[in-house]
Write an enzyme that holds these catalytic residues in place. Structure first.
Site, PDB file in Angstrom:
ATOM      1  CG  HIS A 282      -1.935  -0.985   1.366  1.00  0.00           C
ATOM      2  ND1 HIS A 282      -2.089  -1.785   2.478  1.00  0.00           N
ATOM      3  CD2 HIS A 282      -2.915  -1.350   0.511  1.00  0.00           C
ATOM      4  CE1 HIS A 282      -3.139  -2.596   2.308  1.00  0.00           C
ATOM      5  NE2 HIS A 282      -3.645  -2.356   1.108  1.00  0.00           N
TER       6      HIS A 282
ATOM      7  CE  LYS B 274     -16.351  -8.097   7.113  1.00  0.00           C
ATOM      8  NZ  LYS B 274     -16.053  -8.052   5.705  1.00  0.00           N
TER       9      LYS B 274
ATOM     10  CB  SER C 112      -4.390  -6.543   4.844  1.00  0.00           C
ATOM     11  OG  SER C 112      -4.016  -5.285   4.348  1.00  0.00           O
TER      12      SER C 112
ATOM     13  NE  ARG D 160      -2.176  -7.766  -4.417  1.00  0.00           N
ATOM     14  CZ  ARG D 160      -2.988  -7.942  -3.381  1.00  0.00           C
ATOM     15  NH1 ARG D 160      -2.491  -8.144  -2.194  1.00  0.00           N
ATOM     16  NH2 ARG D 160      -4.293  -7.933  -3.542  1.00  0.00           N
TER      17      ARG D 160
END
Ligand code: PNS
Length: 166
Positions: free
Chosen positions: A21, A45, A132, A95
């Protein structure tokens, strides 16, 4: 042109920010006058890190990028966030082909909704395997992700996730 500010948004969950990031935001900051790192989250959430923690970790990770700032938005469409911020583009890193397949429909939908453009930057190959979710899994079971996340994130991940032996 004096007085004209180009602004982009780098959206994501950032739970937590990785060096992948940081690479993309830094490169976006070289292309636009201002980068807004938008932490988009679902208020119902729970993440691994709270939104305040994610913003703090982003602030520390992007200390050396003076034209980037981080802001959180709950339950919002990305296009509405871009409109509110006066951003003309969304910047995302890719990516590989799987990212492209996932991102293309979103870019087309966002373009359809308000005309906002998406700019894709080829991800730094050194971070091709970094996400992540993957770094969290590796840390949970005792693996080493140093060099893949900022040092402050490394420490925060260890405190939050590392399980004791057995
Ligand atoms: O880091 P992530 O989880 O890959 O980020 C995904 C994110 C937050 C960028 C994406 O889910 C998003 O744009 N959410 C906002 C809601 C929205 O606008 N959905 C329609 C997309 S076409």
């Amino acid at each position: 042109m004096a007085g004209v500010t180009s602004r982009c948004v780098c959206p994501g969950s950032y739970d937590p920010v990785t060096n992948g990031h940081v690479d993309v935001v830094s490169r976006a900051a070289a292309l636009f006058d201002e980068v807004v790192v938008a932490v988009l989250y679902n208020a119902g959430k729970e993440g691994t890190f709270t939104v305040d923690e994610r913003l703090r970790l982003l602030g520390e990770a992007l200390e050396d990028v003076p034209n980037a700032r981080s802001v959180a938005f709950a339950d919002r469409l990305l296009v509405d966030v871009c409109r509110e911020l006066g951003a003309t583009a969304i910047v995302k890193g890719l990516r590989g082909g799987t990212d492209f397949a996932y991102e293309l429909p979103m870019a087309l939908m966002n373009k359809h909704l308000t005309g906002v453009e998406t700019v894709f930057l080829p991800g730094n190959p050194s971070y091709e395997h970094v996400s992540s979710s993957l770094v969290k899994e590796v840390v949970t079971y005792g693996g080493d992700v140093s060099g893949l996340v900022p040092d402050t994130v490394l420490a925060a991940l260890g405190e939050r996730l590392r399980r004791g032996p057995g």
